[in-house]
Write a protein that holds these residues in place. Structure first.
Motif, PDB file in Angstrom:
ATOM      1  N   ASN A 120      76.096 -60.890  25.774  1.00 22.91           N
ATOM      2  CA  ASN A 120      77.353 -60.775  25.043  1.00 22.91           C
ATOM      3  C   ASN A 120      78.176 -59.625  25.612  1.00 22.91           C
ATOM      4  OD1 ASN A 120      79.028 -59.548  22.648  1.00 22.91           O
ATOM      5  ND2 ASN A 120      78.559 -61.650  22.031  1.00 22.91           N
ATOM      6  N   MET A 121      79.495 -59.789  25.642  1.00 20.66           N
ATOM      7  CA  MET A 121      80.383 -58.802  26.229  1.00 20.66           C
ATOM      8  C   MET A 121      80.276 -57.444  25.528  1.00 20.66           C
ATOM      9  SD  MET A 121      84.463 -59.264  27.082  1.00 20.66           S
ATOM     10  CE  MET A 121      84.214 -60.963  27.570  1.00 20.66           C
ATOM     11  N   LEU A 122      80.110 -57.450  24.199  1.00 19.70           N
ATOM     12  CA  LEU A 122      79.989 -56.190  23.471  1.00 19.70           C
ATOM     13  C   LEU A 122      78.666 -55.502  23.773  1.00 19.70           C
ATOM     14  CD1 LEU A 122      82.195 -57.849  21.772  1.00 19.70           C
ATOM     15  CD2 LEU A 122      81.595 -56.306  19.923  1.00 19.70           C
ATOM     16  N   THR A 123      77.602 -56.283  23.933  1.00 16.34           N
ATOM     17  CA  THR A 123      76.294 -55.717  24.274  1.00 16.34           C
ATOM     18  C   THR A 123      76.328 -55.074  25.646  1.00 16.34           C
ATOM     19  OG1 THR A 123      75.200 -57.419  22.952  1.00 16.34           O
ATOM     20  CG2 THR A 123      73.849 -56.234  24.551  1.00 16.34           C
ATOM     21  N   VAL A 124      76.932 -55.757  26.607  1.00 16.01           N
ATOM     22  CA  VAL A 124      77.044 -55.216  27.965  1.00 16.01           C
ATOM     23  C   VAL A 124      77.850 -53.928  27.957  1.00 16.01           C
ATOM     24  CG1 VAL A 124      77.976 -55.642  30.268  1.00 16.01           C
ATOM     25  CG2 VAL A 124      76.805 -57.479  29.043  1.00 16.01           C
ATOM     26  N   GLY A 125      78.952 -53.918  27.205  1.00 18.04           N
ATOM     27  CA  GLY A 125      79.792 -52.728  27.137  1.00 18.04           C
ATOM     28  C   GLY A 125      79.067 -51.539  26.534  1.00 18.04           C
ATOM     29  N   LEU A 126      78.271 -51.773  25.494  1.00 20.40           N
ATOM     30  CA  LEU A 126      77.525 -50.675  24.873  1.00 20.40           C
ATOM     31  C   LEU A 126      76.469 -50.125  25.823  1.00 20.40           C
ATOM     32  CD1 LEU A 126      77.146 -52.108  21.263  1.00 20.40           C
ATOM     33  CD2 LEU A 126      78.332 -50.000  21.890  1.00 20.40           C
ATOM     34  N   ARG A 127      75.888 -50.978  26.616  1.00 18.54           N
ATOM     35  CA  ARG A 127      74.898 -50.500  27.591  1.00 18.54           C
ATOM     36  C   ARG A 127      75.571 -49.708  28.708  1.00 18.54           C
ATOM     37  NH1 ARG A 127      71.256 -56.056  27.925  1.00 18.54           N
ATOM     38  NH2 ARG A 127      70.000 -55.645  26.054  1.00 18.54           N
TER      39      ARG A 127
ATOM     40  N   PHE B 201      86.003 -51.990  16.083  1.00 23.02           N
ATOM     41  CA  PHE B 201      85.366 -51.397  17.263  1.00 23.02           C
ATOM     42  C   PHE B 201      85.754 -52.165  18.525  1.00 23.02           C
ATOM     43  CE2 PHE B 201      81.836 -51.905  20.258  1.00 23.02           C
ATOM     44  CZ  PHE B 201      81.759 -50.604  20.752  1.00 23.02           C
ATOM     45  N   ALA B 202      85.693 -53.486  18.446  1.00 17.46           N
ATOM     46  CA  ALA B 202      85.971 -54.310  19.625  1.00 17.46           C
ATOM     47  C   ALA B 202      87.416 -54.151  20.105  1.00 17.46           C
ATOM     48  CB  ALA B 202      85.668 -55.776  19.328  1.00 17.46           C
ATOM     49  N   VAL B 203      88.363 -54.121  19.180  1.00 18.02           N
ATOM     50  CA  VAL B 203      89.765 -54.033  19.611  1.00 18.02           C
ATOM     51  C   VAL B 203      90.109 -52.613  20.054  1.00 18.02           C
ATOM     52  CG1 VAL B 203      90.464 -55.956  18.152  1.00 18.02           C
ATOM     53  CG2 VAL B 203      90.683 -53.631  17.272  1.00 18.02           C
ATOM     54  N   LYS B 204      89.411 -51.611  19.523  1.00 16.79           N
ATOM     55  CA  LYS B 204      89.655 -50.239  19.965  1.00 16.79           C
ATOM     56  C   LYS B 204      89.250 -50.075  21.428  1.00 16.79           C
ATOM     57  CE  LYS B 204      87.931 -45.519  19.350  1.00 16.79           C
ATOM     58  NZ  LYS B 204      89.213 -44.818  19.479  1.00 16.79           N
ATOM     59  N   PHE B 205      88.091 -50.642  21.796  1.00 17.47           N
ATOM     60  CA  PHE B 205      87.574 -50.497  23.156  1.00 17.47           C
ATOM     61  C   PHE B 205      87.796 -51.775  23.975  1.00 17.47           C
ATOM     62  CE2 PHE B 205      85.149 -47.278  20.831  1.00 17.47           C
ATOM     63  CZ  PHE B 205      85.231 -46.200  21.698  1.00 17.47           C
ATOM     64  N   ARG B 206      88.839 -52.526  23.668  1.00 18.43           N
ATOM     65  CA  ARG B 206      89.031 -53.830  24.318  1.00 18.43           C
ATOM     66  C   ARG B 206      89.122 -53.720  25.841  1.00 18.43           C
ATOM     67  NH1 ARG B 206      93.220 -52.573  20.993  1.00 18.43           N
ATOM     68  NH2 ARG B 206      95.357 -52.434  21.790  1.00 18.43           N
ATOM     69  N   GLN B 207      89.826 -52.723  26.360  1.00 13.32           N
ATOM     70  CA  GLN B 207      89.943 -52.606  27.811  1.00 13.32           C
ATOM     71  C   GLN B 207      88.606 -52.211  28.437  1.00 13.32           C
ATOM     72  OE1 GLN B 207      92.945 -53.212  29.932  1.00 13.32           O
ATOM     73  NE2 GLN B 207      91.071 -53.436  31.141  1.00 13.32           N
ATOM     74  N   GLN B 208      87.910 -51.264  27.828  1.00 11.34           N
ATOM     75  CA  GLN B 208      86.621 -50.833  28.363  1.00 11.34           C
ATOM     76  C   GLN B 208      85.594 -51.955  28.324  1.00 11.34           C
ATOM     77  OE1 GLN B 208      88.511 -49.234  26.191  1.00 11.34           O
ATOM     78  NE2 GLN B 208      88.383 -47.000  26.366  1.00 11.34           N
ATOM     79  N   LEU B 209      85.608 -52.767  27.258  1.00 14.49           N
ATOM     80  CA  LEU B 209      84.663 -53.881  27.152  1.00 14.49           C
ATOM     81  C   LEU B 209      84.927 -54.928  28.222  1.00 14.49           C
ATOM     82  CD1 LEU B 209      84.563 -54.233  23.262  1.00 14.49           C
ATOM     83  CD2 LEU B 209      82.672 -53.506  24.731  1.00 14.49           C
ATOM     84  N   ILE B 210      86.188 -55.204  28.485  1.00 16.11           N
ATOM     85  CA  ILE B 210      86.524 -56.174  29.527  1.00 16.11           C
ATOM     86  C   ILE B 210      86.172 -55.619  30.904  1.00 16.11           C
ATOM     87  CG2 ILE B 210      88.491 -57.263  30.701  1.00 16.11           C
ATOM     88  CD1 ILE B 210      89.660 -57.792  27.918  1.00 16.11           C
ATOM     89  N   ASP B 211      86.417 -54.326  31.118  1.00 20.34           N
ATOM     90  CA  ASP B 211      86.063 -53.714  32.407  1.00 20.34           C
ATOM     91  C   ASP B 211      84.563 -53.759  32.664  1.00 20.34           C
ATOM     92  OD1 ASP B 211      88.720 -53.125  32.831  1.00 20.34           O
ATOM     93  OD2 ASP B 211      88.578 -51.043  32.144  1.00 20.34           O
ATOM     94  N   SER B 212      83.777 -53.686  31.585  1.00 20.19           N
ATOM     95  CA  SER B 212      82.310 -53.676  31.728  1.00 20.19           C
ATOM     96  C   SER B 212      81.703 -55.068  31.794  1.00 20.19           C
ATOM     97  CB  SER B 212      81.681 -52.931  30.532  1.00 20.19           C
ATOM     98  OG  SER B 212      82.197 -51.623  30.413  1.00 20.19           O
ATOM     99  N   ALA B 213      82.485 -56.090  31.511  1.00 20.78           N
ATOM    100  CA  ALA B 213      81.953 -57.446  31.348  1.00 20.78           C
ATOM    101  C   ALA B 213      81.304 -57.975  32.617  1.00 20.78           C
ATOM    102  CB  ALA B 213      83.065 -58.387  30.914  1.00 20.78           C
TER     103      ALA B 213
ATOM    104  N   SER C 106      83.613 -44.506  28.194  1.00 23.55           N
ATOM    105  CA  SER C 106      84.362 -43.768  27.172  1.00 23.55           C
ATOM    106  C   SER C 106      83.490 -43.397  25.980  1.00 23.55           C
ATOM    107  CB  SER C 106      85.578 -44.589  26.699  1.00 23.55           C
ATOM    108  OG  SER C 106      86.414 -44.935  27.784  1.00 23.55           O
ATOM    109  N   ASN C 107      82.181 -43.257  26.219  1.00 23.56           N
ATOM    110  CA  ASN C 107      81.242 -42.861  25.167  1.00 23.56           C
ATOM    111  C   ASN C 107      81.307 -43.815  23.970  1.00 23.56           C
ATOM    112  OD1 ASN C 107      79.183 -41.113  24.331  1.00 23.56           O
ATOM    113  ND2 ASN C 107      80.591 -39.881  23.099  1.00 23.56           N
ATOM    114  N   MET C 108      81.487 -45.092  24.249  1.00 23.14           N
ATOM    115  CA  MET C 108      81.668 -46.053  23.158  1.00 23.14           C
ATOM    116  C   MET C 108      80.396 -46.224  22.326  1.00 23.14           C
ATOM    117  SD  MET C 108      81.728 -49.892  24.820  1.00 23.14           S
ATOM    118  CE  MET C 108      82.868 -49.584  26.164  1.00 23.14           C
TER     119      MET C 108
END
Length: 442
Positions: free
Chosen positions: A294-301, A274-286, A305-307
């Motif tokens: 956590n970076m993944l928690t922030v990205g999910l919130r 999951f993390a590597v699939k949405f790696r760009q979106q997670l970094i953009d949301s950080a 891209s409907n992650m």
């Protein structure tokens, strides 16, 4: 459970065998392109390619009397002259193909490789977490079992040290060429970790289990660092660069929090995917580094891209189904529930789901309750005449309802009526609840 065999989907995602059972994809851990780390490694790669080329040509070589067994007699009389050294390299590769090791033999070889790397690179500590004491014996054992689990040689389990030989899958072996490939991954991650520490002039060279596991998955899956880093300024006006390397270090802590330290080997692969699939979106949301989020928690919130929907379907549903299937099987088969997570029923029971959402409240009770019920009604979910001592239920009809109430002054909860997967009205209702809570969070 073996999370080794795989293919890559359109997003470059490698899905575990848990996913295969539930969403039709697999987790790729087959041969991948690896950088050369030694002359010996380059010879192996060259020989493997030449063997394939020779077999494709269907020829026998100068100075080499062996004939291809799958050729007819007339085909074998046609000679293609190739340099003698090619035949020698092909012989080396052929001999490696036939050499196999048991799980215990492979484990011992990997242990020697890791211990040599720790000694040669002068590691001071191998710890479970960053601030803990040296635990290299236990961590090395866990790490080796994690590697062998992906190769189908060790049963799936939690990240605990296990010395019993029952952990090995009976009758499974691994080839020499695959062992050497795995050793190249180990050499790379330990060397790169040491180089990174040297670059920042760290006084003590250490490697934590979480970093070790994620670095290995990243190297084995050959995930490209193709993200655009994010430059972010903090409140103290310092500028930080959020990179793919920083995202990798956030995966294991998120995994530990998600599963309360009881995650399985295979489940880490699912979260990693999951993390590597949405790696760009997670970094953009950080957010700004050095915060508690956590970076993944922030990205999910943020849900770019409907992650979040993808996470629910391809991470949470996969993990839940894998564990639930084992429990249900044990109930119907009158057997004890094991921890290898391997059994899957031919016809899965149509289980009911009943979410309970909990939110930490910072606003006053009356205001939050008014906002939530008003927005539910705005979505078409009206008051239902169902008695409940905790409060009022809302829904499109009486078959599926949600009950908002306060568990205490600090917790606002929403209970949902249990429903079967595939119940469209229930799923629509739950979707509206999420839309309302998301709007309130923003």
């Amino acid at each position: 459970m073996n999370i080794n065999s795989s293919r890559t989907d359109a997003y470059g995602l490698h899905e575990s065998s848990l996913v295969k059972e539930n969403v039709g994809d697999e987790f790729d851990s087959g041969p991948s392109e690896v950088k050369s780390f030694s002359r010996k490694r380059r010879v192996q790669d060259k020989s493997s390619a030449l063997v394939k080329q020779i077999r494709r040509l269907g020829c026998f070589l100068s100075g080499c009397s062996r004939q291809m067994p799958n050729q007819t007699i007339p085909e074998r009389t046609v000679s293609h002259w190739i340099a003698t050294d090619v035949c020698e390299v092909a012989d080396v590769a052929s001999s490696k193909v036939n050499v196999t090791f048991t799980a215990e033999e492979a484990a011992e070889r990997f242990r020697n490789t890791i211990e040599n790397l720790i000694h040669t690179l002068k590691y001071d500590e191998i710890a479970m977490e960053y601030l803990e004491d040296d635990q290299r014996e236990a961590i090395t054992g866990i790490f080796i079992d994690f590697i062998l689990c992906q190769e189908g040689l060790v049963h799936d389990r939690c990240f605990t040290f296990e010395s019993s030989t029952d952990k090995y899958v009976a009758g499974k072996t691994i080839g020499l060429m695959r062992i050497e490939e795995i050793e190249s991954y180990l050499n790379a991650i330990f060397t790169e970790q040491a180089a990174e520490a040297s670059k920042f002039n760290k006084l003590r060279l250490r490697y934590s289990l979480g970093d070790m596991l994620i670095d290995y998955l990243n190297k084995k899956e050959n995930v490209p660092d193709d993200v655009t880093p994010k430059v972010k300024a903090s409140v103290d006006f310092r500028v930080y660069e959020i990179t793919y390397e920083k995202l990798l270090k956030e995966i294991y802590p998120f995994f530990q929090t998600l599963l309360a330290g009881r995650g399985f080997f295979s489940e880490l692969g699912v979260v990693f995917n999951f993390a590597v699939k949405f790696r760009q979106q997670l970094i953009d949301s950080a957010c700004v580094p050095l915060t508690s989020s956590n970076m993944l928690t922030v990205g999910l919130r943020t849900n770019e891209s409907n992650m979040r929907e993808y996470f629910n379907q391809h991470v949470m549903d996969v993990i839940f189904s894998g564990r639930c299937d084992g429990i249900v099987n044990a109930m119907f088969d009158d057997t004890s529930f094991g921890t290898d997570n391997e059994a899957k029923p031919a016809n899965r029971p149509n289980l009911k789901f009943g979410e309970e959402l909990e939110y930490d409240v910072k606003d006053s009770r009356a205001r939050l309750d008014d906002i939530f019920t008003y927005r539910l009604k705005d979505k078409g979910m009206c008051y239902r005449r169902i008695a409940d001592e905790r409060g009022t239920r809302y829904g499109f009809d009486d078959s599926f309802t949600v009950l908002p109430f306060y568990d205490s002054q600090n917790w606002f909860e929403i209970n949902c009526t249990p429903y079967h997967s595939g119940d469209q009205l229930a799923e629509l209702s739950f979707e509206k609840v999420i839309e309302v809570t998301d709007s309130m969070r923003k």
